[in-house]
Write a protein that holds these residues in place. Structure first.
Motif, short mmCIF file in Angstrom:
data_model
loop_
_atom_site.label_atom_id
_atom_site.label_comp_id
_atom_site.label_asym_id
_atom_site.label_seq_id
_atom_site.Cartn_x
_atom_site.Cartn_y
_atom_site.Cartn_z
N GLU A 90 0.66 -1.48 0.01
CA GLU A 90 -0.31 -0.10 -0.16
C GLU A 90 1.09 1.62 0.23
OE1 GLU A 90 -2.75 -0.69 3.28
OE2 GLU A 90 -3.64 -2.01 2.88
N HIS A 91 2.40 1.49 0.61
CA HIS A 91 2.87 2.40 0.75
C HIS A 91 4.19 2.01 -0.42
CE1 HIS A 91 6.32 4.45 2.43
NE2 HIS A 91 5.10 5.49 3.09
N TYR A 92 4.25 1.50 -1.41
CA TYR A 92 6.12 1.44 -2.39
C TYR A 92 4.89 0.36 -3.50
CZ TYR A 92 9.08 1.71 1.45
OH TYR A 92 9.36 2.13 2.94
N GLY A 93 3.80 0.08 -3.05
CA GLY A 93 3.54 -0.01 -4.60
C GLY A 93 3.76 -1.87 -5.24
N PRO A 94 3.35 -1.61 -6.55
CA PRO A 94 3.09 -3.37 -6.72
C PRO A 94 4.62 -4.01 -6.61
CG PRO A 94 2.52 -2.60 -8.62
CD PRO A 94 2.57 -1.71 -7.05
N VAL A 95 5.50 -3.58 -6.17
CA VAL A 95 7.03 -3.94 -7.07
C VAL A 95 8.04 -2.49 -6.07
CG1 VAL A 95 8.78 -3.58 -8.28
CG2 VAL A 95 6.46 -4.41 -9.23
N GLY A 125 0.14 -7.67 -6.64
CA GLY A 125 -1.19 -7.03 -7.00
C GLY A 125 -1.50 -7.70 -8.40
N THR A 126 -2.71 -8.46 -8.95
CA THR A 126 -2.44 -9.07 -10.22
C THR A 126 -2.07 -9.20 -12.01
OG1 THR A 126 -4.41 -11.35 -11.17
CG2 THR A 126 -4.79 -8.37 -10.42
N ASP A 127 -2.02 -8.07 -11.50
CA ASP A 127 -1.63 -7.53 -13.02
C ASP A 127 -0.09 -6.94 -13.08
OD1 ASP A 127 -4.44 -7.14 -13.76
OD2 ASP A 127 -4.13 -4.85 -13.27
N GLN A 154 1.37 -13.95 -3.11
CA GLN A 154 0.34 -15.03 -3.28
C GLN A 154 -1.60 -14.31 -2.40
OE1 GLN A 154 0.82 -18.85 -6.29
NE2 GLN A 154 0.88 -18.84 -3.38
N TRP A 155 -0.71 -14.06 -1.27
CA TRP A 155 -1.87 -13.93 -0.40
C TRP A 155 -2.11 -12.04 -0.68
CZ3 TRP A 155 -3.08 -10.17 3.61
CH2 TRP A 155 -4.20 -10.26 4.18
N GLN A 156 -1.60 -11.13 -0.86
CA GLN A 156 -1.60 -9.84 -1.07
C GLN A 156 -2.85 -10.35 -2.39
OE1 GLN A 156 -1.66 -8.08 -3.84
NE2 GLN A 156 -2.51 -6.46 -3.15
#
Length: 1016
Positions: A73-78, A93-95, A416-418
């Protein structure tokens, strides 16, 4: 003394800490100087700043799936963290995950070179190794091919679509039995403890061609070690992230090595056995298939890289290890969710009742008709996310993702949990709601939603056993839901807090389960058809034992005759057909109308007894699905059961099919007070018209009625002797030789009793056989006749005297073979299976014969079975000199064209339909010490087929092969419990031969040659 107990790194001693600090500081400064240059146009991966010594381990904590999801939530999906000295990129994030693992799959398909991975399968693991792309692709392709071929081949029975379904179904049914037994003895059970063994047995059956007992200590120790293995691999080992620590002593690494050594030793022992018994022309299981690949020395077409024997065998370790841990974790979580959400459990049970029924085991083909169950499994995968991360990935070259530069050999975590709890994708992700996966009509699963659940990984490294895993979870869960209801154990609140690891397991909770079927059978009046040998029984269900798969009837009737015993118990294996009759016993307040018949009778066909309910249907109805609402339209009053048998049948016939039968007269005692005798002018006192003779004889609906055979079996249970004899008394009284109707006031005392035959008979003597030497046990037949057992010396003397009068061993062999084969044919399904329509699925029978007279009896049975189109495999060890009887029988058997083998290696590895045991001899007990005997007995005990023993001997030891049935000749021997259910065969010994050896004998066989015996 520990300096610090870090969440991921673990306990570090003082010396380890000092060395680590110095090393880390130096390396940290060097890395700052030699930091990778970021290519133009790309950005550095963001993330929290690491500490010089331990990186970000304090921020990661003991639940990395939660802390790393919060960082998203703070740094993004990567983003990037640092564990010890090693940078780790976390993808969420799935994408983003799909972009990395699918679209850029080659770049993220590597595995990091972690120190602990080298000890998994001795570094030859397919899932954890860092092999070059060509090598692991070849191994992956080989493993997938073996899994696919050995899971989709035809099962041993036509009841199963494939061998995978057969393994799961049989283990699922055994699991239900095991849980029921534990519930009966302990009152509660640990779901994971029993589920993990059943799941392990499925993969054992496919990989090794064998199954293990639920009490096998070696297997239990291994499956329990999977918890510790998951904790170490899931959270990482200090030496993986601080390289210098691998040279220092570590209790964690020592325990991890011990786990892998024990696991490898277990698998290697089985693989070695497969190497010793390997036959290129008989590939028995996945291990044989992989060994066959080693022997052929196949090369990978792309890289010409030869795959070594060690790496091929390492695949077996991966398949076995992953094959039980993931699935058993999913199933144990499912039980916890069923307990936590009883309303969902009830809906699932209702769906199974409506779409599958309770009279057969669910199949994989039922998946499309059970959308709620499929949605429940998807929500279980999503909500629990018991696989929070995939096995760590690694970049194979410098690459970029979402505009961020990621260097080669960077360790990558897939969260995977996220993905499964992403609030931007899932509405109320913390809520357990299977309905989220159903379409608006609730009749099918939304495939697009289902694809968003991430549990088995994606891309090049996706789990190769995903299809098998999903099938196992579905079928195991369907069987458990059909057979049992789970609920919380009083005083033990449910704790569903996950314990972090490679697979997150719930805390060991105690649960309780009840048989969902047994209670609803009680009190039903049923008809049980046990085939030609045992006959047909009717009675009221007194108990149903799911654990032992038995059903008991009280006040039973056998083939229309009241049994002398108050209760009879049947095994599920003996039941060919079970019907619930559309009537209740005399204590019942009413019956249930057949759902296929009209609730109203013909015009003018109301109850003649003045009862208020409708007529009672006598036709047996199909076994109802448990919990199905029963119709109350056919509710009857107790007075209706006093109607004559003829009246009830005529009313039923008119009600169900409109089929009319002519009857000459009715007993006035069966009419209501307002009814009078019809007059000849076609009018009756009530003023209503009477049907004409033509209409009565040739009315509408005759052809329709004739299409349905009269149900003698169902009506036999309804036969009311008291009413019939009362009618005889009132309508055929003796008076000057004339017949008179009489009225209720003119009745004379009954000349007949309703509970005995009309013709007088002598009192029945049940002990009609007496012996000079008693064997110590007594049996009784279905009709109550007592059959005593005899010692072997008396039995042998009886056969010798019979032989002297002409009952030669050859004639005795032939008679035994005929009777035994007839019994075997009945056990195999009889006329229901051995028909021209089923020639494509002939039953398979294995006969295990020794070099003695009992073995010759088995060969005679084998010949007769072969003549009835049964596929017979005859096992007989090689001997230089054999009995003449064996030689003759063997010559005849070989003319049938069936298979004869002399080695256990040539016997089938998959379960057959029936095993017939003729290994033992009455005269030579030392045969049990022979290698061929032990090998054959072990094969029979490991095969799942039921066993029939022919003429087993009396032994002070336990039977080497545990039998389900045993067939004795002439008179039974005092056999032990391991002989199974007793049957007796008539071999044609004349009465006077019995008398000559001091036996007073009257035949107990009646009209049969083989009869069942019950312990008296």
């Amino acid at each position: 003394m520990a300096l610090m107990n870090l969440p991921i790194v673990g306990p570090i001693s003082v010396s380890e800490g000092l060395v680590a600090i110095a090393t880390v500081c130096v390396v940290y400064l060097l890395l700052r100087l030699w930091r990778n240059e970021i290519p133009e146009g790309l950005r550095r991966v963001p993330g929290p700043k690491p500490l010089p010594v331990i990186g970000n381990v304090l921020e990661v904590g003991t639940n990395p799936h939660l802390s790393l999801s919060a960082m998203t939530e703070h740094y993004g999906p990567v983003f990037q963290i640092q564990i010890g000295m090693r940078p780790v990129v976390v993808l969420s994030g799935t994408d983003t995950v799909r972009q990395a693992l699918i679209k850029q799959g080659e770049e993220f398909a590597g595995r990091p070179d972690l120190y602990s991975f080298r000890f998994i399968s001795d570094g030859k693991s397919l899932a954890f190794s860092t092999d070059q792309a060509g090598v692991w692709r070849t191994r992956r392709k080989l493993a997938m091919s073996a899994l696919r071929s050995f899971s989709t081949i035809q099962g041993s029975s036509s009841d199963y679509s494939c061998v995978l379904e057969e393994h799961i179904s049989k283990e699922g049914e055994y699991l239900v039995k095991q849980l029921s037994t534990v519930m009966d003895t302990a009152g509660s059970f640990d779901p994971f403890r029993h589920i993990v063994v059943s799941v392990a047995n499925v993969i054992c059956g496919m990989c090794f061609g064998r199954r293990y007992s639920h009490d096998d200590q070696e297997l239990l120790s291994l499956v329990n070690m999977s918890d510790e293995f998951g904790r170490v691999v899931g959270s990482g080992n200090p030496a993986d992230f601080i390289p210098f620590l691998r040279f220092l002593p570590s209790r964690t690494m020592k325990a991890f090595r011990d786990i892998n050594d024990r696991f490898n030793a277990f698998v290697q022992k089985i693989v070695k056995e497969h190497y010793n018994s390997y036959d290129k022309n008989n590939i028995r299981d996945i291990t044989d298939s992989l060994i066959d690949h080693c022997e052929d020395r196949k090369l990978d077409e792309n890289s010409n890289t030869q795959v070594s024997d060690e790496k091929i065998v390492g695949i077996v370790n991966d398949l076995f290890g992953a094959g039980f841990d993931t699935i058993s974790t999913a199933l144990s979580w499912s039980v916890m969710y069923l307990v936590a959400y009883p309303e969902i459990q009830e809906k699932l049970h209702q769906e199974l009742r409506e779409n599958v029924g309770m009279d057969r085991t669910p199949r994989l083909s039922d998946k499309s008709s059970l959308p709620l169950l499929e949605a429940f499994i998807l929500e279980l995968f999503r909500h629990s996310s018991f696989l929070p991360f995939t096995i760590p990935h690694c970049t194979t070259k410098d690459t970029s993702l979402n505009g961020f530069f990621i260097p080669k050999d960077t360790c990558v975590f897939i969260n995977q949990w996220q993905v499964n709890h992403d609030p931007t994708m899932w509405k109320e992700p913390s809520t357990f709601s299977p309905e989220r996966f159903l379409n608006t009509d609730g009749r099918s699963v939304n495939k697009l939603e289902a694809e968003n659940v991430l549990v088995f990984g994606l891309g090049k490294r996706r789990c190769i056993g995903e299809a098998i895993g999903r099938a196992e979870v579905f079928l195991f869960l369907a069987i458990l839901l059909q057979r049992m209801r789970f609920h919380e154990l009083p005083g033990h609140p449910l704790d569903m807090t996950p314990e972090y690891g490679l697979t997150m397991k719930h805390k060991r909770n105690l649960a309780a389960g009840t048989d969902s079927m047994a209670e609803e059978w009680l009190g039903s009046l049923v008809s049980i058809n046990c085939g030609v040998t045992l006959g047909v029984y009717q009675g009221e269900v007194s108990s149903v034992d799911q654990a032992s798969q038995t059903i008991s009837l009280r006040q039973p009737f056998h083939n229309g005759i009241k049994c002398p015993v108050p209760e009879v118990t049947f095994s599920a294996m003996d039941i060919k057909e079970l019907k619930i009759l559309d009537i209740r016993n005399g204590n019942s307040q009413g019956g249930v109308a057949d759902s296929g018949s009209s609730s109203s009778g013909r015009s003018g066909g109301n109850s003649r007894s003045g009862g208020t309910g409708g007529p009672v249907s006598s036709a047996p109805m199909a076994v109802p699905r448990k919990g199905e609402p029963r119709s109350l339209e056919g509710l009857t009053s107790p007075q209706q059961y006093s109607k004559s048998y003829g009246e009830r049948y005529l009313e039923t016939a008119g009600q169900t099919k409109g089929f009319r039968r002519r009857h000459n007269s009715w007993s006035s005692s069966s009419r209501g007070p307002s009814q009078a005798t019809p007059k000849k002018n076609g009018q009756k006192n009530g003023g209503g018209p009477m049907k004409s003779k033509d209409d009565e004889c040739f009315g509408d609906g005759m052809e329709e009625g004739l299409d349905t055979d009269f149900d003698f079996e169902g009506n036999l249970a309804l036969f009311d002797k008291a009413a019939v004899f009362s009618e005889i008394d009132t309508s055929e009284r003796r008076g000057n030789g004339a017949r008179s109707r009489g009225t209720p006031g003119e009745r004379t005392p009954s000349s007949y009793r309703h509970d005995e035959n009309i013709l007088e008979a002598k009192p029945i003597v049940y002990r009609q056989i007496t012996v000079p030497q008693h064997g110590g046990k007594e049996y009784c037949t279905d009709s109550g006749l007592v059959v005593p057992s005899v010692p072997y010396d008396l039995h042998k003397r009886l056969l010798l005297v019979a032989e002297r009068y002409g009952l030669t061993p050859a004639r005795r062999l032939e008679m035994t073979g005929v009777c035994a084969s007839q019994m075997a044919l009945t056990l195999l399904g009889g006329p229901n299976r051995l028909t021209p329509k089923n020639v494509h699925q002939r039953p398979t029978v294995v006969l295990l014969c020794g070099p003695h007279m009992q073995g010759a009896q088995g060969m005679s049975c084998a010949r007769h079975l072969a003549n009835h189109e049964v596929e017979v495999i005859l096992f007989l060890p090689n001997f230089v000199k054999m009995l003449e009887a064996i030689t003759n029988e063997l010559t005849l058997f070989n003319k049938t064209g069936n298979k004869q083998v002399s080695s256990v290696k040539d016997l089938p590895d998959t379960p057959v339909d029936l095993v017939i045991n003729c290994l033992d001899s009455h005269e030579n007990a030392f045969l049990r010490d022979q290698p061929w005997y032990r090998a054959a007995a072990d094969w029979a005990n490991q095969n799942r087929a039921p066993v029939l023993s022919i003429d087993p001997p009396v032994s002070g030891q336990e039977q080497a092969v545990e039998a389900k049935w045993s067939l004795s000749l002439g008179l039974p021997l005092p056999l032990g419990e391991s002989a199974g259910r007793m049957y007796l065969c008539d071999i044609g010994v004349p009465h006077q031969v019995f008398q000559e050896v001091g036996i007073s004998y009257h035949s107990p066989f009646g009209c049969k040659f083989v009869i069942p015996l019950h312990s008296a």
